[in-house]
Scaffold this motif. Structure first.
Motif, PDB file in Angstrom:
ATOM      1  N   PHE B 218       0.837  -1.203   0.000  1.00  0.00           N
ATOM      2  CA  PHE B 218       0.000   0.000   0.000  1.00  0.00           C
ATOM      3  C   PHE B 218       0.869   1.250   0.000  1.00  0.00           C
ATOM      4  N   PHE B 219       1.970   1.201   0.727  1.00  0.00           N
ATOM      5  CA  PHE B 219       2.925   2.313   0.657  1.00  0.00           C
ATOM      6  C   PHE B 219       3.482   2.426  -0.764  1.00  0.00           C
ATOM      7  N   MET B 220       3.821   1.293  -1.363  1.00  0.00           N
ATOM      8  CA  MET B 220       4.408   1.312  -2.714  1.00  0.00           C
ATOM      9  C   MET B 220       3.416   1.871  -3.742  1.00  0.00           C
ATOM     10  N   MET B 221       2.170   1.336  -3.710  1.00  0.00           N
ATOM     11  CA  MET B 221       1.167   1.818  -4.675  1.00  0.00           C
ATOM     12  C   MET B 221       0.927   3.309  -4.520  1.00  0.00           C
ATOM     13  N   ALA B 222       0.853   3.750  -3.270  1.00  0.00           N
ATOM     14  CA  ALA B 222       0.621   5.175  -3.009  1.00  0.00           C
ATOM     15  C   ALA B 222       1.776   6.019  -3.521  1.00  0.00           C
ATOM     16  N   ARG B 223       2.993   5.534  -3.319  1.00  0.00           N
ATOM     17  CA  ARG B 223       4.175   6.337  -3.605  1.00  0.00           C
ATOM     18  C   ARG B 223       4.531   6.422  -5.087  1.00  0.00           C
ATOM     19  N   VAL B 224       4.041   5.470  -5.895  1.00  0.00           N
ATOM     20  CA  VAL B 224       4.394   5.486  -7.322  1.00  0.00           C
ATOM     21  C   VAL B 224       4.057   6.830  -7.978  1.00  0.00           C
ATOM     22  N   PRO B 225       2.845   7.378  -7.844  1.00  0.00           N
ATOM     23  CA  PRO B 225       2.616   8.699  -8.460  1.00  0.00           C
ATOM     24  C   PRO B 225       3.497   9.796  -7.863  1.00  0.00           C
ATOM     25  N   GLY B 226       3.783   9.722  -6.573  1.00  0.00           N
ATOM     26  CA  GLY B 226       4.696  10.708  -5.981  1.00  0.00           C
ATOM     27  C   GLY B 226       6.067  10.624  -6.622  1.00  0.00           C
ATOM     28  N   LEU B 227       6.555   9.392  -6.802  1.00  0.00           N
ATOM     29  CA  LEU B 227       7.848   9.217  -7.468  1.00  0.00           C
ATOM     30  C   LEU B 227       7.817   9.772  -8.888  1.00  0.00           C
ATOM     31  N   ILE B 228       6.720   9.536  -9.581  1.00  0.00           N
ATOM     32  CA  ILE B 228       6.618  10.030 -10.968  1.00  0.00           C
ATOM     33  C   ILE B 228       6.672  11.562 -10.986  1.00  0.00           C
ATOM     34  N   ALA B 229       5.963  12.191 -10.060  1.00  0.00           N
ATOM     35  CA  ALA B 229       6.003  13.663 -10.004  1.00  0.00           C
ATOM     36  C   ALA B 229       7.429  14.149  -9.745  1.00  0.00           C
ATOM     37  N   GLN B 230       8.129  13.484  -8.839  1.00  0.00           N
ATOM     38  CA  GLN B 230       9.506  13.872  -8.518  1.00  0.00           C
ATOM     39  C   GLN B 230      10.442  13.638  -9.707  1.00  0.00           C
ATOM     40  N   ILE B 231      10.246  12.526 -10.385  1.00  0.00           N
ATOM     41  CA  ILE B 231      11.078  12.206 -11.553  1.00  0.00           C
ATOM     42  C   ILE B 231      10.871  13.243 -12.665  1.00  0.00           C
ATOM     43  N   ARG B 232       9.615  13.571 -12.921  1.00  0.00           N
ATOM     44  CA  ARG B 232       9.339  14.562 -13.971  1.00  0.00           C
ATOM     45  C   ARG B 232       9.905  15.931 -13.598  1.00  0.00           C
ATOM     46  N   GLU B 233       9.839  16.270 -12.309  1.00  0.00           N
ATOM     47  CA  GLU B 233      10.403  17.550 -11.889  1.00  0.00           C
ATOM     48  C   GLU B 233      11.916  17.549 -12.106  1.00  0.00           C
ATOM     49  N   GLU B 234      12.555  16.425 -11.774  1.00  0.00           N
ATOM     50  CA  GLU B 234      14.001  16.322 -12.013  1.00  0.00           C
ATOM     51  C   GLU B 234      14.303  16.487 -13.504  1.00  0.00           C
ATOM     52  N   GLN B 235      13.518  15.789 -14.335  1.00  0.00           N
ATOM     53  CA  GLN B 235      13.745  15.865 -15.787  1.00  0.00           C
ATOM     54  C   GLN B 235      13.555  17.270 -16.331  1.00  0.00           C
ATOM     55  N   SER B 236      12.541  17.963 -15.820  1.00  0.00           N
ATOM     56  CA  SER B 236      12.177  19.228 -16.459  1.00  0.00           C
ATOM     57  C   SER B 236      12.820  20.447 -15.807  1.00  0.00           C
ATOM     58  N   ARG B 237      13.277  20.325 -14.555  1.00  0.00           N
ATOM     59  CA  ARG B 237      13.829  21.498 -13.866  1.00  0.00           C
ATOM     60  C   ARG B 237      15.332  21.477 -13.734  1.00  0.00           C
ATOM     61  N   GLU B 238      15.964  20.307 -13.755  1.00  0.00           N
ATOM     62  CA  GLU B 238      17.379  20.216 -13.394  1.00  0.00           C
ATOM     63  C   GLU B 238      18.217  19.770 -14.585  1.00  0.00           C
ATOM     64  N   ARG B 239      19.497  20.119 -14.526  1.00  0.00           N
ATOM     65  CA  ARG B 239      20.400  19.641 -15.576  1.00  0.00           C
ATOM     66  C   ARG B 239      20.907  18.236 -15.211  1.00  0.00           C
ATOM     67  N   PRO B 240      21.259  17.455 -16.227  1.00  0.00           N
ATOM     68  CA  PRO B 240      21.768  16.103 -15.963  1.00  0.00           C
ATOM     69  C   PRO B 240      23.009  16.123 -15.086  1.00  0.00           C
ATOM     70  N   MET B 241      23.197  15.063 -14.320  1.00  0.00           N
ATOM     71  CA  MET B 241      24.437  14.830 -13.570  1.00  0.00           C
ATOM     72  C   MET B 241      24.736  15.910 -12.534  1.00  0.00           C
ATOM     73  N   ARG B 242      23.712  16.648 -12.101  1.00  0.00           N
ATOM     74  CA  ARG B 242      23.953  17.597 -11.017  1.00  0.00           C
ATOM     75  C   ARG B 242      24.267  16.819  -9.739  1.00  0.00           C
ATOM     76  N   VAL B 243      24.912  17.471  -8.782  1.00  0.00           N
ATOM     77  CA  VAL B 243      25.124  16.885  -7.467  1.00  0.00           C
ATOM     78  C   VAL B 243      23.823  17.068  -6.679  1.00  0.00           C
ATOM     79  N   ILE B 244      23.204  15.979  -6.266  1.00  0.00           N
ATOM     80  CA  ILE B 244      21.922  16.042  -5.560  1.00  0.00           C
ATOM     81  C   ILE B 244      22.191  15.960  -4.062  1.00  0.00           C
ATOM     82  N   ASP B 245      22.167  17.101  -3.419  1.00  0.00           N
ATOM     83  CA  ASP B 245      22.558  17.190  -2.015  1.00  0.00           C
ATOM     84  C   ASP B 245      21.319  17.169  -1.117  1.00  0.00           C
ATOM     85  N   PRO B 246      21.115  16.099  -0.389  1.00  0.00           N
ATOM     86  CA  PRO B 246      19.897  15.994   0.424  1.00  0.00           C
ATOM     87  C   PRO B 246      19.872  16.965   1.609  1.00  0.00           C
ATOM     88  N   THR B 247      21.003  17.593   1.905  1.00  0.00           N
ATOM     89  CA  THR B 247      21.029  18.498   3.061  1.00  0.00           C
ATOM     90  C   THR B 247      20.733  19.931   2.646  1.00  0.00           C
TER      91      THR B 247
END
Lengths: 258, 258, 258, 258
Positions: B218-247
């Motif tokens: 249920f966590f996985m099914m719920a999270r799939v659209p969230g992951l897709i939104a995050q992936i699309r944001e990465e694709q459309s807002r960021e340049r490839p191979m950027r350093v992704i700093d979680p802090t």
């Protein structure tokens, strides 16, 4: 490596005891909107009304499963049969959704969009734009994405989606174009190649303002629960490392009266 | 290899121009039930009523996303940043959902179930069963799955889920036990460790007749659209191979009035 | 579904107590050829001589690891940190090897091949073919794949690969073209953009008769053990769910005298 | 999130124009050690001598492929058939390597280790320790991991591995125990259940100082090139979306004289 400046995300704002999805407190969304509406919100940033919500539900229900022998399901069952945990089984299923399986929605969206763009640019009629597009494909002996199906000549899901789109007044220029393409394709090719469920979803997503890049993800999101059901059935009904023969499978579940 | 006898599946019956999910024609389900209800049907074989449907929707909405720096999202964004297609990004995200992230639902379901079984077997009270379980964990210095959260001391999603469960009269023995465990744990440990959203989902799923093996999905099914939104944001807002700093990430989306 | 006729494979023939790889009894290959040679045999069907074997070894050693903060390693460590099993961690790493990371070998092979084809078709000199190609890229302001590196201005792996290729007499027309491209690119662009390790591998693989479609898989095969070492280090040295900050990592291993 | 202090890695030190694997300049390793030796170095931190290198090569060659219908290959081919890129196909294959397929090495290492520990602790003979272990398994009607094979009653790979281990003087206490277990198991069970290739690899890895946690990764590393060969054959020989029937496959490659 040097420290970068902060990077931004506009999807979810997480603060202690506060989670906002696209600006809305998630606890307020819970109980107020459906999962299907929340998907639309997460992906587009816009809260959909109930009509859109019902179409989202119908699209996602339509593609939830298509039997135990589709490639994504066979790959997921094969991994499961070796002892893979469920998330790995789902990952295997998703990695088996590509151009030739579940991948027609995006390219069909682009095709319909190109016909709509052609119409807008040239000022021609819907029929004229459809005719140009169909003739272009036929001349190059290319199949139109979103038309025809290996198993279904008259897919009940397509009919139902178009019916609901009309009923909820969601159908717009893209659905109109998809229907025109169906007629023109039959006439020009001399044989019936009906709009399939991918094609109907493609047209609807365009009319609902979804970008083509997200088209195939609707198939993926819909299919995840179907994959999970198939994976659990493999885990609970079958012995490990069985030979999974796609040519020799039958259905033994219930049949419910309509 | 020799030919096996046919293998069986009870999930979806696919025939030319007919697709039945758990016995129901899929085109009749479309427009009649929500995607969340169809998920319940696919996984359990039973058509849920609208109360269950609303709880399924609320559960799936509650876990749809939790910001750009959860491990599954970071892994998915990192893969995306190298040029991965969307399905690979989702697969990476799902492969990053394990015991320590999104994996508490199943073990929490098993824990609550064991307390319920203990009660049934011994004839003791709910409180007595909760006390035994809590004391057992405290003696072994083990954390109770489904209690406490890194970020939220008073998770708004938990409160809302329990509220909806009461309102829709879905809450049963498992929710009762989860609430008793919350009180007993606070008393015995001397500090507030509230039921978190995984724990609330666990209790609800038990009361809705879901097997623990399916809990984390249920966590996985719920999270799939969230992951897709995050992936699309990465694709459309960021340049490839950027350093992704979680802090070093902030939210720059809208804030909507409540 | 109807029964298909048998499908064929020409890779491995498995019979009771007999396993033949590309026709050779695998127990005879064991102890006679190296793993690197067996890789060449499995992929091409041809048993390589020892010179090719040594180059295969050098290529695979060159790309075995590149530190803890490359994207594929970060993604694999992130998944591992949530509790992923090792195979899932490797899968996550491989899914993070794409166009922008590890994906230059194939396109560099195609680029060098096109210059070689141009030369063959037009009868021009190596230098002329290189000049045309470089000018074409510079006019379109495109980067040449296989040239330049984020970290290394003078990559020791490139130098060593070319040295070994010369020493073993494996270097042929593709290596010659790659070296010509390096000189011409420096002259025409006015700045040194040296052949990087992907470019050197690309040239060598062409001279060893590998098809471009397989180019990036050499990076993948090489990197799998590196990913495993990184995953095991994450499992054994770090606590679950730590924040993995790519901007804040240092090396604390041994330094061996040369 | 707050800034953590730097995290450490002891695998690869990357500096501009310098890459050191476990302390050794990678360009010095290239041409000096084989890929198999570099794998040992990456995983253990120790540079293996040539005897270990030859055994590593033999182990990795032994498991490089086992035909087109093993589960990992079938899953990888199925994904490929839908249009998956090669890295996704490999990931699917690796995600299909689990407890029941390729997963026996680690548990066999733990079993042999427990017999060696028993011997050390009790001071008993090798035979006595083997007898206790075998009787324990037989009483619980459990299969010993690393013994018996679906296809091979006398696996040529096992024989060859043990032969090479003796020849290179790498065989030690673990190989001795594995061979003792083979004899004792035959005697106690009354039927020949020979050491299989996983069991032979398990014993060898123990004698070479590899930790059990890494055991199955040797199968994975070996199988990656086999998977790539199978994936490329699927891409180049077969049409997309074919029905992949594991009961109906034959070998049509060459047969080379021995």
């Amino acid at each position: 490596m040097e420290k970068n400046s902060a990077w931004q995300s506009a999807i979810t704002d997480v603060q202690p005891n506060s989670i906002r999805l696209r600006g809305y407190p998630i606890d307020q969304l819970m109980g107020s909107i459906s999962f299907a509406q929340a998907i639309y919100l997460a992906l587009t940033g816009n809260l959909p009304d109930e009509r859109y919500g019902r179409l989202m539900d119908a699209i996602l229900v339509s593609a939830i499963d298509h039997g135990a022998t589709t490639p994504s399901t066979l790959a997921a069952r094969t991994a499961t049969s070796t002892g893979a945990p469920i998330n790995a089984g789902i990952a295997v299923g998703l990695l088996s959704i590509n151009e030739h399986h579940g991948g027609a929605i995006e390219i069909c969206m682009r095709m319909i969009q190109s016909a709509l763009d052609d119409r807008r640019a040239s000022g021609c009629s819907v029929e004229e734009a459809a005719l140009r597009l169909v003739n272009g494909y036929l001349e190059q002996k290319k199949r139109l994405p979103g038309f025809g199906h290996r198993v279904h000549s008259d897919d009940p899901r397509t009919k139902r989606l178009l019916e609901l789109a009309a009923q909820e007044q969601v159908a717009g220029a893209a659905v109109e174009m998809a229907q025109m393409l169906t007629g023109v394709l039959a006439r020009q090719s001399g044989r019936a190649l009906p709009l399939n469920v991918d094609g109907a979803i493609a047209a609807l997503l365009l009319d609902m303002g979804i970008e083509p890049e997200l088209g195939n993800t609707f198939f993926m999101m819909a299919r995840v629960p179907g994959l999970i059901a198939q994976i659990r059935e493999e885990q609970s009904r079958e012995r490990p490392m069985r030979v999974i023969d796609p040519t020799n499978q039958t259905y033994d579940g219930m049949r419910r009266e309509e």
